[in-house]
Write a protein that holds these residues in place. Structure first.
Motif, mmCIF file in Angstrom:
data_model
loop_
_atom_site.group_PDB
_atom_site.id
_atom_site.type_symbol
_atom_site.label_atom_id
_atom_site.label_comp_id
_atom_site.label_asym_id
_atom_site.label_seq_id
_atom_site.Cartn_x
_atom_site.Cartn_y
_atom_site.Cartn_z
ATOM 1 N N MET A 163 0.922 -1.396 -0.106
ATOM 2 C CA MET A 163 0.077 -0.019 -0.059
ATOM 3 C C MET A 163 0.798 1.348 0.065
ATOM 4 S SD MET A 163 -2.763 -1.286 -0.480
ATOM 5 C CE MET A 163 -3.564 0.449 -0.762
ATOM 6 N N GLN A 164 1.957 1.140 0.555
ATOM 7 C CA GLN A 164 2.850 2.402 0.608
ATOM 8 C C GLN A 164 3.335 2.725 -0.888
ATOM 9 O OE1 GLN A 164 6.141 2.347 3.275
ATOM 10 N NE2 GLN A 164 4.947 2.694 5.142
ATOM 11 N N ALA A 165 3.501 1.444 -1.692
ATOM 12 C CA ALA A 165 3.933 1.666 -3.034
ATOM 13 C C ALA A 165 2.743 2.296 -3.656
ATOM 14 C CB ALA A 165 4.276 0.224 -3.502
ATOM 15 N N ILE A 166 1.702 2.011 -3.735
ATOM 16 C CA ILE A 166 0.474 2.541 -4.347
ATOM 17 C C ILE A 166 0.475 4.056 -4.038
ATOM 18 C CG2 ILE A 166 -2.094 2.649 -4.610
ATOM 19 C CD1 ILE A 166 -0.341 -0.014 -6.053
ATOM 20 N N ASN A 171 1.828 9.777 -6.867
ATOM 21 C CA ASN A 171 2.697 11.285 -6.808
ATOM 22 C C ASN A 171 3.854 11.009 -7.829
ATOM 23 O OD1 ASN A 171 0.680 13.152 -5.623
ATOM 24 N ND2 ASN A 171 1.184 11.478 -3.877
ATOM 25 N N ASN A 172 4.253 10.062 -7.924
ATOM 26 C CA ASN A 172 5.669 9.841 -8.402
ATOM 27 C C ASN A 172 5.555 8.611 -9.601
ATOM 28 O OD1 ASN A 172 7.466 11.324 -6.718
ATOM 29 N ND2 ASN A 172 5.967 10.151 -5.218
ATOM 30 N N LYS A 173 6.484 8.720 -10.817
ATOM 31 C CA LYS A 173 6.484 7.808 -11.772
ATOM 32 C C LYS A 173 8.016 7.378 -12.052
ATOM 33 C CE LYS A 173 4.567 6.449 -16.416
ATOM 34 N NZ LYS A 173 4.043 6.913 -17.488
ATOM 35 N N PRO A 174 8.325 6.062 -11.417
ATOM 36 C CA PRO A 174 9.717 5.738 -11.424
ATOM 37 C C PRO A 174 10.058 5.080 -12.747
ATOM 38 C CG PRO A 174 8.368 4.333 -10.328
ATOM 39 C CD PRO A 174 7.623 5.513 -10.479
ATOM 40 N N ASP A 175 11.191 5.085 -13.112
ATOM 41 C CA ASP A 175 11.507 4.317 -14.452
ATOM 42 C C ASP A 175 11.521 2.652 -14.158
ATOM 43 O OD1 ASP A 175 12.346 6.741 -16.034
ATOM 44 O OD2 ASP A 175 13.646 6.968 -14.438
ATOM 45 N N PHE A 192 1.024 -5.514 -8.444
ATOM 46 C CA PHE A 192 1.296 -5.506 -9.686
ATOM 47 C C PHE A 192 0.147 -5.397 -10.619
ATOM 48 C CE2 PHE A 192 1.866 -8.202 -13.780
ATOM 49 C CZ PHE A 192 3.142 -7.141 -14.039
ATOM 50 N N GLU A 193 -1.163 -6.363 -10.018
ATOM 51 C CA GLU A 193 -2.133 -6.019 -10.675
ATOM 52 C C GLU A 193 -2.708 -4.494 -10.518
ATOM 53 O OE1 GLU A 193 -6.936 -7.561 -10.552
ATOM 54 O OE2 GLU A 193 -5.545 -8.653 -9.232
ATOM 55 N N MET A 194 -2.660 -3.818 -9.415
ATOM 56 C CA MET A 194 -3.145 -2.583 -9.297
ATOM 57 C C MET A 194 -2.154 -1.503 -10.292
ATOM 58 S SD MET A 194 -4.112 -1.970 -5.456
ATOM 59 C CE MET A 194 -2.964 -3.171 -4.628
ATOM 60 N N ILE A 195 -0.939 -1.854 -10.508
ATOM 61 C CA ILE A 195 0.013 -1.003 -11.379
ATOM 62 C C ILE A 195 -0.540 -1.370 -12.725
ATOM 63 C CG2 ILE A 195 2.251 -0.980 -12.141
ATOM 64 C CD1 ILE A 195 3.176 -1.697 -9.399
ATOM 65 N N ARG A 196 -0.632 -2.257 -13.097
ATOM 66 C CA ARG A 196 -1.008 -2.527 -14.624
ATOM 67 C C ARG A 196 -2.772 -2.051 -14.901
ATOM 68 N NH1 ARG A 196 3.267 -2.383 -15.375
ATOM 69 N NH2 ARG A 196 4.644 -4.030 -16.130
ATOM 70 N N SER A 197 -3.441 -1.986 -13.773
ATOM 71 C CA SER A 197 -5.044 -1.570 -14.031
ATOM 72 C C SER A 197 -5.207 -0.169 -14.089
ATOM 73 C CB SER A 197 -5.683 -2.099 -12.945
ATOM 74 O OG SER A 197 -5.483 -1.631 -11.755
ATOM 75 N N GLU A 198 -4.091 0.676 -13.696
ATOM 76 C CA GLU A 198 -4.225 2.016 -13.682
ATOM 77 C C GLU A 198 -3.498 2.776 -15.061
ATOM 78 O OE1 GLU A 198 -5.797 4.385 -11.677
ATOM 79 O OE2 GLU A 198 -6.473 2.557 -10.618
ATOM 80 N N MET A 199 -4.297 3.497 -15.619
ATOM 81 C CA MET A 199 -3.410 4.088 -16.773
ATOM 82 C C MET A 199 -2.193 4.970 -16.492
ATOM 83 S SD MET A 199 -5.469 6.798 -19.613
ATOM 84 C CE MET A 199 -6.706 5.594 -19.963
ATOM 85 N N SER A 200 -2.302 5.578 -15.340
ATOM 86 C CA SER A 200 -1.137 6.303 -15.031
ATOM 87 C C SER A 200 0.199 5.588 -14.854
ATOM 88 C CB SER A 200 -1.253 7.427 -13.786
ATOM 89 O OG SER A 200 -1.736 6.648 -12.590
ATOM 90 N N THR A 201 -0.159 4.442 -14.339
ATOM 91 C CA THR A 201 1.201 3.385 -14.099
ATOM 92 C C THR A 201 1.177 2.037 -14.632
ATOM 93 O OG1 THR A 201 -0.297 2.280 -12.489
ATOM 94 C CG2 THR A 201 0.968 4.136 -11.589
#
Length: 252
Positions: A163-166, A171-175, A192-201
């Protein structure tokens, strides 16, 4: 180089004014603010370096310290503090020591502090041009070790839960994200699923970190189709080479 610095203090005193003047004489643009949430909100984005002149008041500003901690974490700010041992201990009950870049004890040598702030500002400027890596793992020993391996080449942020990662990614977009596969509460695959499901990440590359090297475990990791994976037994040189090769191959 961005020469701005946010100087936090409870108000204007002889020492705070002397410090501010010394910083200005060193060519640093000083922005003064009080450690109040309404004032901290104005500086979420910049400056990236904060110098906090502590006092006995820190015992009474728990909410403000929590806000400052989250602000620094979520926006990759560099926090430095000035104060006595009791004041520093009060602050580190809320803000972990690893979240404070430098601490200076009173009495101060203003010239020395100004020179150190110039160095930190130059480091901040250099870090802003480096590739950014988010390291996610619930094991503090592993976090510290891998961060020390990466720090010389990359701008590294660390978090110890999914949850800290999310929260960080809001507010940040790492490489690149190095994501522990097995974590309590919110697991690596769930993050990973949350990251892939959001357009911004969704387009951020993710490497899973796994402690299990048997075929079945590795196939589970690979089946999720991350950009790569690393065994936690991977040694420093191999880890650095893998990341470097990935950035070069993908021209990130």
């Amino acid at each position: 180089m961005d020469n701005k610095l946010l100087l936090l203090s409870s108000g204007s005193t002889f020492m705070v004014d002397a410090l501010s003047n010394g910083l200005k004489e060193a060519g640093i643009e000083v922005i003064k603010a009080q450690p109040k949430i309404s004032e901290l909100e104005k500086y979420k984005e910049e400056p990236t370096v904060i110098l906090f002149y502590l006092g006995s008041f820190v015992e009474e500003i728990t909410e403000e310290l929590v806000y400052l901690k989250d602000m620094c974490f979520e926006n990759d700010k560099i926090l430095c503090t000035i104060g006595d041992t009791q004041e520093y201990n009060a602050v580190t009950r809320i803000i972990p020591e690893q979240g404070i870049k430098e601490h200076y004890s009173r009495p101060l040598n203003v010239k020395d502090v100004a020179e150190k702030m110039q160095l930190i500002l130059s480091i901040s400027d250099e870090l802003s041009r480096r590739k950014k890596i988010l390291l996610v793992d619930d094991d503090p020993t592993y976090l510290t070790m891998v961060r020390s391996w990466l720090d010389n080449q990359y701008n590294v942020a660390i978090v110890n839960s999914g949850m800290q990662a999310i929260t960080y990614l809001a507010n940040n977009k790492p490489d690149l994200i190095l994501l522990d596969y097995e974590m309590p509460v919110t697991t690596g695959p769930q993050v990973f699923e949350m990251i892939r499901s959001e357009m911004s990440t969704s387009d951020i590359p993710v490497f899973f970190l796994t402690g299990k090297g048997d075929k079945e475990s590795v196939m589970k990791v690979v089946s999720l189709k991350p950009n790569g994976y690393l065994l936690k037994t991977t040694q420093k040189e191999e880890l650095l080479n893998t990341i470097s090769d990935f950035f070069m191959a993908n021209k990130i």
